[in-house]
Structures are given as structure tokens and as C-alpha cells.
Design an enzyme around this catalytic site. Structure first.
Site, PDB file in Angstrom:
ATOM      1  N   ASP A  95       0.844  -1.194   0.000  1.00  0.00           N
ATOM      2  CA  ASP A  95       0.000   0.000   0.000  1.00  0.00           C
ATOM      3  C   ASP A  95       0.880   1.244   0.000  1.00  0.00           C
ATOM      4  O   ASP A  95       1.777   1.386   0.825  1.00  0.00           O
ATOM      5  CB  ASP A  95      -0.868   0.013   1.265  1.00  0.00           C
ATOM      6  N   TYR A 100       2.827  10.086  -0.305  1.00  0.00           N
ATOM      7  CA  TYR A 100       3.721   9.639   0.768  1.00  0.00           C
ATOM      8  C   TYR A 100       5.147  10.109   0.434  1.00  0.00           C
ATOM      9  O   TYR A 100       5.754   9.661  -0.540  1.00  0.00           O
ATOM     10  CB  TYR A 100       3.694   8.121   0.920  1.00  0.00           C
ATOM     11  N   GLN A 211     -10.562   1.765   2.892  1.00  0.00           N
ATOM     12  CA  GLN A 211      -9.375   1.662   3.757  1.00  0.00           C
ATOM     13  C   GLN A 211      -9.568   2.600   4.948  1.00  0.00           C
ATOM     14  O   GLN A 211      -9.727   3.803   4.771  1.00  0.00           O
ATOM     15  CB  GLN A 211      -8.107   2.036   2.969  1.00  0.00           C
ATOM     16  N   TYR A 239      -5.821   0.194   8.100  1.00  0.00           N
ATOM     17  CA  TYR A 239      -4.516   0.862   8.254  1.00  0.00           C
ATOM     18  C   TYR A 239      -4.225   1.102   9.729  1.00  0.00           C
ATOM     19  O   TYR A 239      -5.117   0.982  10.570  1.00  0.00           O
ATOM     20  CB  TYR A 239      -4.407   2.115   7.395  1.00  0.00           C
ATOM     21  N   LEU A 242      -1.306  -1.824  13.887  1.00  0.00           N
ATOM     22  CA  LEU A 242      -0.552  -2.003  15.137  1.00  0.00           C
ATOM     23  C   LEU A 242      -0.779  -0.818  16.072  1.00  0.00           C
ATOM     24  O   LEU A 242      -0.090  -0.665  17.072  1.00  0.00           O
ATOM     25  CB  LEU A 242       0.953  -2.148  14.830  1.00  0.00           C
TER      26      LEU A 242
HETATM   27  N1  LIG Z   1      -5.569   5.724   4.109  1.00  0.00           N
HETATM   28  C1  LIG Z   1      -5.056   6.458   5.067  1.00  0.00           C
HETATM   29  O1  LIG Z   1      -5.554   7.564   5.371  1.00  0.00           O
HETATM   30  C2  LIG Z   1      -3.866   5.940   5.842  1.00  0.00           C
HETATM   31  C3  LIG Z   1      -3.481   6.581   7.035  1.00  0.00           C
HETATM   32  C4  LIG Z   1      -2.397   6.057   7.741  1.00  0.00           C
HETATM   33  C5  LIG Z   1      -1.716   4.932   7.258  1.00  0.00           C
HETATM   34  N2  LIG Z   1      -2.098   4.360   6.085  1.00  0.00           N
HETATM   35  C6  LIG Z   1      -1.371   3.161   5.540  1.00  0.00           C
HETATM   36  O2  LIG Z   1      -1.298   2.175   6.561  1.00  0.00           O
HETATM   37  C7  LIG Z   1       0.073   1.827   6.790  1.00  0.00           C
HETATM   38  C8  LIG Z   1       0.288   1.406   8.224  1.00  0.00           C
HETATM   39  O3  LIG Z   1      -0.178   2.379   9.125  1.00  0.00           O
HETATM   40  P1  LIG Z   1       0.782   3.112  10.199  1.00  0.00           P
HETATM   41  O4  LIG Z   1       2.161   3.210   9.683  1.00  0.00           O
HETATM   42  O5  LIG Z   1       0.059   4.347  10.595  1.00  0.00           O
HETATM   43  O6  LIG Z   1       0.703   2.182  11.482  1.00  0.00           O
HETATM   44  P2  LIG Z   1       1.169   0.715  11.924  1.00  0.00           P
HETATM   45  O7  LIG Z   1       1.440  -0.148  10.787  1.00  0.00           O
HETATM   46  O8  LIG Z   1       0.147   0.299  12.934  1.00  0.00           O
HETATM   47  O9  LIG Z   1       2.519   1.030  12.732  1.00  0.00           O
HETATM   48  C9  LIG Z   1       3.712   1.330  12.081  1.00  0.00           C
HETATM   49  C10 LIG Z   1       4.778   1.439  13.169  1.00  0.00           C
HETATM   50  O10 LIG Z   1       4.945   0.160  13.790  1.00  0.00           O
HETATM   51  C11 LIG Z   1       6.317  -0.190  13.844  1.00  0.00           C
HETATM   52  N3  LIG Z   1       6.348  -1.651  13.742  1.00  0.00           N
HETATM   53  C12 LIG Z   1       5.936  -2.414  12.692  1.00  0.00           C
HETATM   54  N4  LIG Z   1       6.072  -3.719  12.984  1.00  0.00           N
HETATM   55  C13 LIG Z   1       6.576  -3.780  14.226  1.00  0.00           C
HETATM   56  C14 LIG Z   1       6.948  -4.857  15.083  1.00  0.00           C
HETATM   57  N5  LIG Z   1       6.815  -6.136  14.709  1.00  0.00           N
HETATM   58  N6  LIG Z   1       7.463  -4.564  16.315  1.00  0.00           N
HETATM   59  C15 LIG Z   1       7.593  -3.275  16.710  1.00  0.00           C
HETATM   60  N7  LIG Z   1       7.251  -2.207  15.954  1.00  0.00           N
HETATM   61  C16 LIG Z   1       6.752  -2.467  14.721  1.00  0.00           C
HETATM   62  C17 LIG Z   1       6.945   0.529  12.691  1.00  0.00           C
HETATM   63  O11 LIG Z   1       8.292   0.828  12.948  1.00  0.00           O
HETATM   64  P3  LIG Z   1       9.492   0.076  12.163  1.00  0.00           P
HETATM   65  O12 LIG Z   1       9.495   0.636  10.763  1.00  0.00           O
HETATM   66  O13 LIG Z   1      10.697   0.451  12.929  1.00  0.00           O
HETATM   67  O14 LIG Z   1       9.185  -1.387  12.215  1.00  0.00           O
HETATM   68  C18 LIG Z   1       6.134   1.837  12.649  1.00  0.00           C
HETATM   69  O15 LIG Z   1       6.678   2.767  13.573  1.00  0.00           O
HETATM   70  C19 LIG Z   1       0.842   3.078   6.351  1.00  0.00           C
HETATM   71  O16 LIG Z   1       2.186   2.802   6.058  1.00  0.00           O
HETATM   72  C20 LIG Z   1       0.052   3.477   5.109  1.00  0.00           C
HETATM   73  O17 LIG Z   1       0.436   2.667   4.008  1.00  0.00           O
HETATM   74  C21 LIG Z   1      -3.186   4.823   5.374  1.00  0.00           C
END
Ligand SMILES: NC(=O)c1ccc[n+]([C@@H]2O[C@H](COP(=O)([O-])OP(=O)(O)OC[C@H]3O[C@@H](n4cnc5c(N)ncnc54)[C@H](OP(=O)(O)O)[C@@H]3O)[C@@H](O)[C@H]2O)c1
Length: 322
Positions: A95, A100, A211, A239, A242
Site C-alpha cells: 500500500d 507519501y 481503507q 490501516y 498495530l
Molecule cells: N488511508 C489512510 O488515510 C492511511 C493513514 C495512515 C496509514 N495508512 C497506511 O497504513 C500503513 C500502516 O499504518 P501506520 O504506519 O500508521 O501504522 P502501523 O502499521 O500500525 O505502525 C507502524 C509502526 O509500527 C512499527 N512496527 C511495525 N512492525 C513492528 C513490530 N513487529 N514490532 C515493533 N514495531 C513495529 C513501525 O516501525 P518500524 O518501521 O521500525 O518497524 C512503525 O513505527 C501506512 O504505512 C500506510 O500505508 C493509510
């Protein structure tokens, strides 16, 4: 399309190379044994491991987000390696969005998908401020150029616009679909009322997903948006599964206790919970190869009724667990 399914021997070798534990390996081998899915390297018939799109396409239940990739959090080579490992372990949905890092996420992803585009389910997004005139087509072309590909599997409207604009947006998406630039389209951050309005415009029912944020510590979508999508057989893409950067779940004690019984990480339990229904795709982001390996294990975890009860009690959500 299923060219890249590995033999059991190849899969064992790749697990060993990535340092997965023996119980994890055997669980994943069981998953691999029944894999037969477009764009996935690890999936099973078990509900929750894959998700059916409205057009019948089978999508891996676990993908990889990328909103902070390409921004220097980790060295670029490490982030690329993290994505590659995720793909090899079955997280073949990626995604991203044109906005971004001003396109840097898409550029980084282009290096990862080069040479293996046909095994990836690629998702990108267009912004509400890019819609006027032929803006959707131009935004899509720019994303395709940055990604080094000639089609997207899914193109999403990143945030809602007034419902009076829905018919124009749908027409723009449908033109791209007819032209073969995108295979499907969807929306993001829509509530159930907006989904109703979308379904009232011509071809609005062709929307493939919504999403939205969804995690154990953010269950707000359950009564409305999630149940609306379930009633309409539309998968939800979760999204921040975690908890997102500011509310990360990985240090939670209840998750750690359940993780110990499954010999996996707290993160894997949190992700297994998000994808438990078979109607939700989770897109955790990580630029760390070690974290990606932990996350991929969620594809092979079956949470028990007791685990689910414990998680409901610990994370009841604002409306109570559903
Ligand atoms: N449509 C929308 O409006 C929208 C909004 C927000 C996000 N998104 C999408 O959703 C994706 C994910 O959301 P998000 O980045 O907000 O939140 P997330 O996936 O819940 O959390 C990401 C964070 O978790 C850490 N992490 C991942 N796996 C881990 C593990 N096994 N142990 C410890 N820490 C871990 C990552 O750091 P490390 O890199 O150090 O592992 C990062 O800091 C985004 O990248 C984007 O593609 C979409």
C-alpha cells in the site's frame, strides 16, 4: 499469476534464511501447503489468511504499508530489504500513495517490485485536491511512472470529498479501469453514510474496498463502517493495524501473554486479531526486516476463542466488543 508459489523445500529454506523459529516455520509450512492464491506466497484456506475482493480476486490478508518509507527512518536498502522479505513471506500487497513523502515511497517501492510485478498486489491513492478536470488520470500516470509499472491493482480516493463529487470521481476511476491503468478502485476514510451515497451513483457499487483505521486499540469502525462493508461483501483494508506510531500496541502485556502461548510476537497477535474475520486486510508498515518477519507470522496464527475473549476484555473499544 501463481508462478511464485514455493515448494515446501524452498519455503523451508527461505524460512531458515530469514531466521524463523521452528514452531513458526511448521505453522507457515502448513499454510503454504494449501496456498493457491493470486499474488500471494503464503496463504491458506483458513478464514482470515486471504480475503475475496468483490470481483473474485483473492488478496493476501496481510500487506505492507509504506507511508514513512523512503524518508530516512531506516537506510533505503534496509527498507527495501524489509519489503522484499515481507513479499517472500506472503505479504504481497503493498500500500502506498502518490503523496507519501512526495512520491519517495512509490520510488522506493519501484526498486522492490522490479522483476516481480506480477506477484504484487499494488495499491496507490489519489488526493481530494487532485480531482478537477483530468486530475485523477494525471495523478495515476505520475504514480505509475514513479512505481515503474503500467498498472495498479487498486487505486483509492485517499479521503472523502462531498458526495456531490462522487459521480465524477467514479467516472474517472472507471475510465482508468477501462483503459487498463487500474484493475479496481476504492475509497479510504469513508463512513457508512458516505458509502451509502457512493453506492447511489452510477457504478458506485464497483468500489472494491474502504481503507480505514482499525486495530485493537482503535475499534471505532466496528458498528458502522465495518459492518456496512460486511453486509455488502466488501473487504475492509485496515490501516495503522498495530495502533500507528503514536499508539503502538507492541508493548502491551496482554498481547505478550497471548503471544507466548503461540510462540510469536505481540505484533503478530495484534495483526492476527485484525485479520481474524476473513473480511479484513491489514497493512502494517515496517522498514525493519526483523519486524517484518514477526509481522508475517500473523498469517499462520489461529487465535483461540479464549484468546479472543481475553482481547475483547482488554480492548473493549468505545462501543464494547462486537
Ligand atoms: N488511508 C489512510 O488515510 C492511511 C493513514 C495512515 C496509514 N495508512 C497506511 O497504513 C500503513 C500502516 O499504518 P501506520 O504506519 O500508521 O501504522 P502501523 O502499521 O500500525 O505502525 C507502524 C509502526 O509500527 C512499527 N512496527 C511495525 N512492525 C513492528 C513490530 N513487529 N514490532 C515493533 N514495531 C513495529 C513501525 O516501525 P518500524 O518501521 O521500525 O518497524 C512503525 O513505527 C501506512 O504505512 C500506510 O500505508 C493509510
Amino acid at each position: 499469476m501463481i508462478k511464485h508459489l514455493l515448494s515446501r523445500r524452498q519455503f523451508n529454506a527461505s524460512c531458515a534464511a530469514f531466521g524463523l523459529s521452528l514452531p513458526t516455520m511448521s505453522a507457515m509450512v502448513a499454510v503454504k501447503g494449501s496456498a493457491r492464491v493470486l499474488g500471494t506466497g503464503a496463504a491458506s484456506k483458513t478464514a482470515g489468511r486471504t480475503v475475496k475482493a468483490p470481483d473474485g480476486t483473492t488478496i493476501p490478508a496481510l500487506g505492507q504499508g509504506s507511508s514513512h518509507l523512503g524518508l530516512g527512518r531506516h537506510p533505503p536498502a534496509v527498507e527495501e530489504e524489509a519489503l522484499r522479505i515481507g513479499i517472500s513471506l506472503g505479504m504481497t500487497l503493498i500500500d502506498t500513495s502518490g503523496n507519501y513523502g512526495n512520491g519517495r515511497s512509490e520510488e522506493l517501492i519501484s526498486h522492490v517490485i522490479a522483476g516481480q510485478r506480477d506477484r504484487i498486489f499494488l495499491v496507490s491513492k489519489v488526493e481530494p485536491n487532485q480531482l478537477s478536470g483530468d486530475g485523477i488520470a494525471r495523478a495515476c500516470e505520475a504514480s505509475l511512472a514513479r512505481l515503474g509499472t503500467d498498472y495498479l491493482d487498486l487505486y483509492l480516493l485517499h479521503s472523502p470529498v462531498p458526495s456531490t463529487q462522487f459521480s465524477g470521481v467514479v467516472a474517472g476511476f472507471e475510465q482508468l479501469r477501462t483503459a487498463g491503468k487500474i484493475r479496481a478502485w476504492g475509497v479510504s476514510n469513508f463512513n457508512s453514510g458516505q458509502m451509502e451515497d457512493l453506492f447511489r451513483v452510477p457504478d458506485g457499487h464497483r468500489c472494491a474496498t474502504n481503507q480505514v483505521p482499525y486495530s485493537l486499540n482503535y475499534r471505532h469502525i466496528e458498528p458502522a463502517a465495518l459492518s456496512w462493508c460486511k453486509q455488502h461483501n466488501m473487504p475492509v483494508m485496515a490501516y495503522s493495524p498495530l495502533g500507528g506510531d503514536n499508539n503502538l500496541l507492541v508493548g502491551d502485556r496482554t498481547l505478550a501473554q497471548i503471544a507466548a502461548t503461540h510462540d510469536c510476537s505481540a505484533a503478530a497477535v495484534a495483526l492476527a486479531w485484525v485479520i481474524r474475520s476473513g473480511n479484513v486486510i491489514a497493512i502494517p508498515e515496517s522498514g525493519s526486516p526483523a519486524h517484518v518477519k514477526e509481522n508475517a507470522v500473523a498469517l499462520s496464527i489461529a487465535l483461540t476463542p479464549r484468546d479472543l475473549q481475553t482481547l475483547d476484555a482488554a480492548f473493549p473499544g468505545p462501543f464494547g466488543a462486537t
